[in-house]
Scaffold this active site. Structure first.
Site, short mmCIF file in Angstrom:
data_model
loop_
_atom_site.label_atom_id
_atom_site.label_comp_id
_atom_site.label_asym_id
_atom_site.label_seq_id
_atom_site.Cartn_x
_atom_site.Cartn_y
_atom_site.Cartn_z
N HIS A 129 0.86 -1.23 -0.03
CA HIS A 129 -0.07 0.03 0.03
C HIS A 129 0.85 1.38 -0.16
O HIS A 129 0.36 2.30 -0.23
CB HIS A 129 -0.97 -0.08 1.31
CG HIS A 129 -0.55 0.35 2.49
ND1 HIS A 129 -0.06 -0.58 3.24
CD2 HIS A 129 -0.55 1.75 3.15
CE1 HIS A 129 0.52 0.05 4.60
NE2 HIS A 129 0.11 1.46 4.32
N GLU A 169 3.23 5.64 -3.29
CA GLU A 169 3.55 6.64 -2.58
C GLU A 169 4.98 7.09 -2.04
O GLU A 169 5.47 8.09 -2.40
CB GLU A 169 2.48 6.78 -1.40
CG GLU A 169 2.47 8.32 -0.58
CD GLU A 169 1.86 9.38 -1.74
OE1 GLU A 169 1.28 9.05 -2.81
OE2 GLU A 169 1.81 10.57 -1.34
N ASP A 170 5.45 6.03 -1.45
CA ASP A 170 6.91 6.39 -0.85
C ASP A 170 8.03 5.62 -1.41
O ASP A 170 9.16 5.99 -0.71
CB ASP A 170 6.63 5.67 0.75
CG ASP A 170 5.74 6.57 1.56
OD1 ASP A 170 5.54 7.62 1.00
OD2 ASP A 170 5.11 5.93 2.44
N ASP A 215 -4.71 0.91 7.79
CA ASP A 215 -3.52 1.43 7.73
C ASP A 215 -3.63 2.47 8.67
O ASP A 215 -2.55 2.72 9.66
CB ASP A 215 -3.18 2.21 6.43
CG ASP A 215 -2.17 3.26 6.35
OD1 ASP A 215 -0.99 2.75 6.59
OD2 ASP A 215 -2.37 4.30 5.67
MN MN Z 1 0.78 3.20 5.39
#
Ligand code: MN
Length: 730
Positions: free
Chosen positions: A76, A80-81, A143
């Site tokens: 997940h 994004e990261d 999350d």
């Molecule tokens: Mn997360």
């Protein structure tokens, strides 16, 4: 626990509920996420992969989701990261998994500013609407749960901000999706950072009294257990201390100390049937004194998220008040696991009894029938807010518009002056045309000018919201009256010609008042103006007038219609029951099928008559039932029979009582106590209000005979506020 051990635990958890899961892919997702996050650390100093693993663990343990969800949970944060992209994930795993991960990332990017309640509600809806696939929001909630569990490593500012967001957005979303357990944990964790002093106070006080409280819980539980066993009501009962945030909210709302808080304890009784819920309620009120004003019937009136239960608060023998929640096993599953529980029931082909109640969940689940465990919640599309779209103003306010809305709708939603002066629009900083369709999460900016010419007539066709259309109409109505009248008149005349009528028919002084009345306008000019600005249509005007002209011309030859007299009604057939156990003797007929009429539900001791139905055997009515009245028997005298009660009557018979009363607090409570004290089993309870402000409560009960019936009716009659107790018939 090492990272490897944590992964093994995840596989074990998944295997327990879904042995058919795709473990190869899950392992690959873990390995890929581990590689992507290599070198990244959490604030706690642990390797980053700990976090996605923990989120996947929650997704498995709490929500029991499918393989794709587990993989998406592991992945997940990669888009994004880390350098990984949507394409990478789609290629290595699947486009669906990439969409899930992208969906979670999108929700992560939304900026929350603390705003008033209405804004919060819109934000919650926006998050759900943006999720598209319900698994996105479920993973996002998981999350957030793990982030809250590990919040101690964050800065105090971040703790406060995330906790507020959790309390305002994620806990209510969990509640709305029916996930009580997760909601509680989110609330408790948020409280810990939002009011550390208050939280500590509650925790330490609860700890100090643990032994005392545990003893109380056990004692009370045993007491309830014993009594229900005596009455042979199948059940399960257990008690708990309420969770810290719910205690906190009560202390805060009621300005009370922990000692003064009512119902620190909650007991839950789970039974098989709805009727038993009311039976248990009666028993509880028999053992303990109910506290007035604390009874809530969420079975009769369920909460919007589908929650059903009876709640009551009673006083224990040692002066400790406590709450009791009574519900069926099915209601319980839905309360605890929400969306997931609905699905489970559907899948096992049971418990579909609450048709029509969980409309939206059912719509979500419609295509799921016959799916196997691996398909669990697979591709559930969130269409809860499918007819709405949520967009931002440049200062971060959320506007809620109908799906398909355009910048025109947005502008008029802000203010009619903004709409009327609009000269251009930007979406996410790019100039767009006025018919551009807005999407969830768009930032919309309207450019206005004092010298704008005002809306064009085309806008009415482009605008999606009735609000925008009516504001545009308003503008034309005011600004362009002369033009409207001319335009309206010409389209009316055209339509009239089309319908084969002439203007003279309309303006005829004998007809005109009738015609204007039919279209609800004072003068023809007013009607033209309305047609001109779009408030009315020429087609409607002409079709109504044509009808009226026809009526006028026919009026003179009008004939009276004669109605045929009504045929005598045949008694309503009801479900057949086996003859031998019914305790009814039919004169002159042996071994015939006997059933009890639903209209008057006779019980032993009532005077009764029989009616030979077509194909359903003999239907037994009370002698005083209107359906058995002499005037109804004309023409079919031969089908009415003499019947009597035998000596072998059943243990109980279903019947109905109507209680007419002044509606007041605790009425249902008193009624259920009266029923319990007469050992009456309840299978249904329905209440409705009458036009003159009274309530009629219909009780579906089972009774042995007329004597018990009389006792029950007497008891009910004694309740204050009860005006009349009757047995419905006919
Ligand atoms: Mn997360």
């Amino acid at each position: 626990m090492t990272v490897q051990e944590q992964y093994e635990l995840l596989e074990k958890t998944v295997r327990a509920y879904n042995p058919a899961a795709d473990f190869d892919h899950i392992r690959e997702a873990f390995a890929y996420a581990d590689r992507c996050h290599q070198g990244q650390k959490r604030k706690s100093g642990e390797p980053y992969i700990i976090h996605p693993l923990a989120v996947a663990q929650i997704v498995a343990e709490e929500l029991k989701l499918d393989s794709e969800s587990i993989e998406a949970a592991l992945l997940h944060d990669v888009i994004e990261d880390t350098p990984a992209t949507h394409e990478d994930v789609a290629r290595m795993f699947s486009p669906t998994i990439a969409d899930l991960v992208e969906g979670v990332s999108k929700l992560t990017r939304i900026q929350y500013a603390t705003k008033e309640d209405e804004q919060m509600e819109n934000l919650r809806k926006m998050l759900i609407a943006m999720s598209k696939d319900i698994r996105v929001i479920l993973i996002k909630v998981s999350d957030r749960l793990h982030n809250m569990r590990t919040m101690e490593y964050q800065s105090p500012e971040k703790q406060k901000q995330k906790s507020l967001e959790t309390m305002e957005i994620y806990a209510p979303i969990s509640h709305r999706l029916g996930m009580q357990r997760i909601k509680w944990e989110l609330e408790d964790l948020s409280l810990k950072y939002l009011d550390p002093v208050g939280y500590e106070e509650i925790i330490s006080r609860l700890d100090a009294k643990k032994t005392e409280y545990d003893a109380f819980l056990l004692r009370t539980q045993t007491q309830i257990d014993d009594r229900l066993n005596e009455l042979a009501i199948k059940h399960m009962v257990y008690g708990r201390i309420k969770h810290p945030y719910s205690i906190y909210r009560k202390m805060f709302n009621q300005q009370k100390s922990l000692d003064e808080i009512f119902d620190l304890f909650a007991f839950r009784v789970l039974v098989d049937t709805m009727g038993d819920c009311y039976n248990v309620l009666g028993v509880i009120h028999d053992i303990y004194k109910p506290i007035p004003g604390r009874f809530k019937d969420y079975i009769g009136t369920e909460k919007p998220n589908g929650y059903q239960s009876l709640h009551t608060t009673v006083m224990g023998p040692d002066g400790l008040p406590f709450e009791v929640q009574i519900r069926t096993w099915k209601m319980h599953e839905i309360a605890e696991y929400g969306v997931a529980a609905h699905w489970k029931y559907k899948q096992h082909g049971q418990g579909a009894g609450t048709e029509g109640k969980y409309e939206w969940v059912r719509r979500l689940l419609e295509n799921q029938e016959g799916a196997d465990a691996e398909e669990y919640i697979h591709s559930l599309k969130v269409d809860m807010f499918a007819d709405e779209v949520f967009v931002f103003t440049p200062n971060g306010d959320v506007q809620n518009l109908p799906a398909g809305a355009t910048p025109i709708d947005f502008a008029y939603a802000i203010h009619s002056a903004v709409g009327n002066r609009m000269v251009g629009a930007k979406v996410n900083n790019r100039i767009v045309t006025f018919d551009h369709i807005l999407k969830n999460g768009d930032i919309v900016e309207i450019m206005t000018s004092k010298s704008a010419k005002g809306p064009s007539r085309d806008w009415m066709k482009i605008a999606k919201s009735s609000e925008a259309r009516s504001k545009i109409r308003q503008w034309f109505k005011k600004e362009k009256r002369e033009e409207n009248i001319a335009n309206g008149r010409s389209s009316f005349e055209q339509e009239l010609k089309h319908a084969g009528l002439v203007m003279k028919d309309v303006t005829d002084p004998e007809n005109l008042p009738h015609l204007l009345k039919k279209v609800s306008y004072g003068t023809l000019e007013e009607m033209y103006a309305a047609i001109g600005y779009g408030g009315f249509t020429a087609q409607k005007a002409v079709s109504r007038m044509k009808g009226e002209l026809l009526r006028i011309s026919r009026q003179h030859q009008a004939e009276e219609l004669t109605l045929k007299p009504e045929e005598p009604p045949i008694p309503v057939p009801s479900r057949p029951v086996s003859k031998s156990e019914q305790g009814i003797i039919v004169e002159g007929l042996d071994n015939c099928l006997v059933k009890f009429s639903r209209c008057c539900t006779p019980v032993p001791g009532d005077e009764i008559v029989g009616f030979i139905t077509r194909g359903y055997g003999v239907s037994v009515h009370r002698a005083d039932c209107p359906n058995a009245a002499p005037e109804r028997r004309t023409g079919q005298e031969g089908r009415w029979l003499k019947v009597t009660w035998g000596s072998d009557t059943n243990e109980s018979y279903p019947t109905t009582i109507d209680v007419v009363c002044k509606d007041r607090m605790n009425l249902i409570l008193d009624i259920s106590t009266a029923l319990s004290s007469t050992n009456t089993f309840v299978s249904g309870l329905n209440s409705r209000s009458t036009e003159d402000g009274f309530a009629v409560i219909r009780l579906e009960i089972r009774v042995r005979d007329g004597a018990q019936m009389k006792a029950i009716m007497n008891k009910l009659n004694q309740i204050s506020g009860v005006l009349r107790v009757t047995r419905p018939a006919g």
